[in-house]
Design an enzyme around this catalytic site. Structure first.
Site, PDB file in Angstrom:
ATOM      1  N   GLU A   5       0.787  -1.088   0.051  1.00 20.13           N
ATOM      2  CA  GLU A   5       0.053   0.054   0.075  1.00 20.13           C
ATOM      3  C   GLU A   5       0.724   1.366   0.002  1.00 20.13           C
ATOM      4  O   GLU A   5       0.450   2.194  -0.620  1.00 20.13           O
ATOM      5  CB  GLU A   5      -0.936  -0.041   1.500  1.00 20.13           C
ATOM      6  CG  GLU A   5      -1.876  -1.320   1.159  1.00 20.13           C
ATOM      7  CD  GLU A   5      -2.613  -1.362  -0.139  1.00 20.13           C
ATOM      8  OE1 GLU A   5      -2.722  -0.356  -0.983  1.00 20.13           O
ATOM      9  OE2 GLU A   5      -3.194  -2.612  -0.388  1.00 20.13           O
ATOM     10  N   GLU A  14      -0.471  -0.185  -9.804  1.00 15.92           N
ATOM     11  CA  GLU A  14       0.011  -1.823  -9.474  1.00 15.92           C
ATOM     12  C   GLU A  14       1.504  -1.948  -9.383  1.00 15.92           C
ATOM     13  O   GLU A  14       2.124  -2.631  -8.771  1.00 15.92           O
ATOM     14  CB  GLU A  14      -0.705  -2.708  -9.963  1.00 15.92           C
ATOM     15  CG  GLU A  14      -0.691  -4.144  -9.237  1.00 15.92           C
ATOM     16  CD  GLU A  14      -1.624  -4.018  -7.879  1.00 15.92           C
ATOM     17  OE1 GLU A  14      -1.979  -2.923  -7.533  1.00 15.92           O
ATOM     18  OE2 GLU A  14      -1.313  -4.960  -7.266  1.00 15.92           O
TER      19      GLU A  14
HETATM   20 ZN    ZN Z   1      -2.461  -2.920  -5.346  1.00 14.95          ZN
END
Ligand code: ZN
Length: 502
Positions: free
Chosen positions: A263, A292
Site C-alpha cells: 500500500e 500496481e
Molecule cells: Zn495494489
C-alpha cells in the site's frame, strides 16, 4: 471563450467531488459503525449525481471542441483537456437509464454474491450476475469497440488502450514463464521452515514496526496515515492526504509488513504528483497497471529481497524480542518467498499469482465471445485451475466465488494486476542500469530508488500513456522477459536451484 481560470476551477470542483467520494468510502471501510450504512449510501449517490452533472455540463462541449486551436493555452493545459475529454466522452456515452439500471443490478449482485459465497453455491449468484453481465454488454456497445470485441471496451476502461490483441501475446508468454518456474520449484525445491508462525506477535508491536517503516521508505506521514481494515487498500483524499490501511495477523508479522509495503507503494505514487497540477489529470496515475507496478515494486522487488530483510532484521528482532531468536534473514528470505499453488488469488505468491489472473482473463474472454455461458463458468474455472496451477478447488466458495469483482460488473479489471507485476520487473531492470539497488537497499537508503520513480513516473501524472511511458523509460515496450529475468534471479537464490527460462 472560457478562460483557463474558469476551466481549472471547473476541473477542481470535479476533483473535489471525487476526493469527497474517496473520503466517504474510506470511512465506510475503516471506522463507520454498521448503522451508518443507510445514510452513507444516500450520501454517496448524491455526490455521484453531482459529479456526473458537473462532468456532463454542456459548457464542456464548447471548451472541448475548440481547445486544440487556441493559442492562449500551453501544451500542458491542452494535454489536460485532451485527457479530460477522453474521460468525459466515456461518461457521456453511458445513458442515465443504463447507469441507474447497472447501479441497481450491481447492488443486488453484491448481496447475492455474499450469500452465494456463504453457501458456496454459484447458482445462487447466477441470476443476479447474469443481469449485470447483460447490462455490461449494453454498456460495452454504448462505449463502442471494434471488430465485435465487446471485451475490449472493458479492458480499455481499466487500462487505457488495452485490447485482447495487445494482451493475448503477453498473457501467453507470461503463462509459460510462470508455469515453468512453478513446475521447477515443485520438482526440485525444498519447502521452507515456517515454525516462526507458531508464536504470537502482539499487534501493537507489529503496528509500531509498520509506522517506523513508512518514513524510512520516503512516505510522508505528515501527508498521510496508516489505519486498519480487513482488506488492505490505499486511497487519496488529497495529494497531501493519502490514506493507507493494513491488517494484522497475530501469528505472522509479515502479513502486515508486506501489506504496508504494497500500500505504501501506491501511496508514494499519489504523494509524488506535482502540486502545481493538483486537481488535474497531470496529478493522476497513468493507469491501474502502472499504479500496481508501484505497489509490487516495493512489496516484491524490494521488500522480499534478501538485502531488505538483512536491513530490517535488527529492528524486527529488537521489536519482537525474543520471538525471532534463532531465525536469520536467510531463513526468512526462504519463508516469505515460498512458491506454492494455492486456491485463493489474494494469498498467492508472486509466481503463481499471475496464473490466477489468467484463469479469470480466459473466462471473461470466453463469456464476452459467447463461447460459454455464465452457467458453464464454474466448470471452466475448475478445469483451468487444474491446467494452470495443478489444483482443483474443493468448493465454489474457494473457487469461482472468491472475488468480488464480477458482482461489481468490473469485467476486464484482473489483467491490470498482472500488468503491474510485469511493469515492476521492467522498472527494476531499468533502474539497475543506473543504481546499485542491492547495496542501497542493504543500507536502507531508499531515497535514490524513490527519486528514480518520482522523475520517471510520478512527476508526469498522466502526461504519457502507459505504452509511451514504458518506452520512454526502458527504451522498449512492455516485455515479459524482464519478469522472467527477475523470477530467475530471485528464485534461484531462494531455492538454490537453476531455472532455465529462455
Ligand atoms: Zn495494489
Amino acid at each position: 471563450m472560457v478562460s483557463w481560470e474558469d476551466i481549472s476551477a471547473r476541473l477542481k470542483e470535479i476533483s473535489l467531488l471525487e476526493k469527497t467520494l474517496a473520503l466517504l468510502s474510506w470511512d465506510q471501510e475503516t471506522y463507520m459503525p454498521p448503522s451508518g450504512a443507510r445514510v452513507r449510501s444516500e450520501e454517496i449517490s448524491l455526490v455521484v449525481r453531482l459529479w456526473h452533472e458537473r462532468i456532463c455540463d454542456p459548457v464542456w462541449d464548447e471548451i472541448l471542441n475548440s481547445f486544440v486551436s487556441r493559442d492562449d493555452l500551453s501544451t500542458d493545459q491542452k494535454r489536460i483537456l485532451e485527457i479530460f475529454k477522453r474521460d468525459r466522452d466515456k461518461e457521456v456515452k453511458i445513458p442515465v437509464d443504463l447507469a441507474t439500471a447497472l447501479a441497481t443490478a450491481v447492488s443486488e449482485a453484491f448481496q447475492a454474491w455474499h450469500e452465494a459465497k456463504k453457501a458456496s453455491d454459484f447458482s445462487l449468484f447466477l441470476p443476479a450476475l447474469d443481469k449485470v453481465f447483460q447490462l455490461s454488454l449494453v454498456k460495452a456497445a454504448a462505449l463502442g469497440y471494434e471488430r465485435q470485441r465487446a471485451y475490449d471496451a472493458f479492458l480499455d476502461l481499466h487500462e487505457e488502450g488495452l485490447t485482447e490483441e495487445v494482451f493475448d501475446p503477453i498473457a501467453h508468454e507470461t503463462l509459460g514463464i510462470m508455469q515453468r518456474v512453478r513446475e521447477a520449484i515443485q520438482e526440485k525445491g525444498t519447502p521452507p521452515a515456517k515454525d516462526f508462525l507458531r508464536q504470537v506477535y502482539p499487534r501493537e508491536k507489529q503496528k509500531s514496526l509498520c509506522e517506523w517503516l513508512l518514513p524510512c521508505l520516503g512516505f510522508d506521514t505528515q501527508r498521510g496515515r496508516l489505519d486498519t481494515s480487513p482488506h488492505p487498500f490505499s486511497t487519496t483524499l488529497a495529494r497531501d492526504d493519502v490514506r493507507l490501511t493494513t491488517r494484522y495477523d497475530e501469528h505472522d508479522p509479515f502479513v502486515a509488513l508486506y501489506g504496508v509495503l504494497h500500500e505504501a507503494g501506491h501511496g508514494l505514487y499519489e504523494q509524488g504528483f506535482l502540486s502545481e497540477w493538483e486537481h488535474t489529470p497531470l496529478a493522476q496515475a497513468v493507469s491501474l497497471g502502472i499504479h500496481e507496478s508501484q505497489s509490487r515494486f516495493w512489496e516484491n522487488q524490494i521488500g522480499r529481497s534478501l538485502e531488505f530483510l538483512e536491513w530490517i532484521w535488527p529492528t524486527m528482532q529488537h521489536i519482537f524480542s525474543p520471538l525471532l531468536d534463532g531465525w536469520t534473514p536467510q531463513k526468512i528470505f526462504h519463508a516469505v518467498n515460498e512458491v506454492k499453488p494455492s486456491l485463493i488469488r489474494t494469498e498467492a505468491d508472486e509466481v503463481t499469482y499471475g496464473l490466477h489472473i489468467l484463469v479469470r482473463y480466459e473466462i471473461e474472454k470466453k463469456l464476452f465471445h459467447g463461447e460459454i455461458g455464465l452457467g458453464d463458468a464454474p466448470e471452466v474455472w475448475n478445469s483451468l485451475y487444474h491446467q494452470y496451477l495443478g489444483i482443483t478447488p474443493p468448493d465454489e466458495a474457494r473457487g469461482i466465488l472468491q472475488d468480488i469483482h464480477w458482482s461489481h460488473g468490473s469485467f476486464g479489471y484482473f489483467p491490470t494486476y498482472l500488468l503491474g507485476n510485469l511493469y515492476a520487473a521492467q522498472w527494476y531492470a531499468t533502474m539497475q542500469k543506473t543504481l546499485d539497488i542491492s547495496s542501497l537497499v542493504k543500507k536502507g537508503e531508499f531515497g535514490p530508488l524513490l527519486q528514480w520513480m518520482r522523475e520517471n513516473i510520478h512527476y508526469h501524472g498522466r502526461r504519457y500513456e502507459a505504452e509511451v511511458l514504458v518506452k520512454r523509460i526502458s527504451g522498449e515496450p512492455l516485455r515479459p522477459r524482464f519478469f522472467a529475468q527477475y523470477l530467475k534471479g530471485r528464485y534461484e537464490a531462494v531455492y538454490g536451484i537453476s531455472l532455465s527460462l529462455s
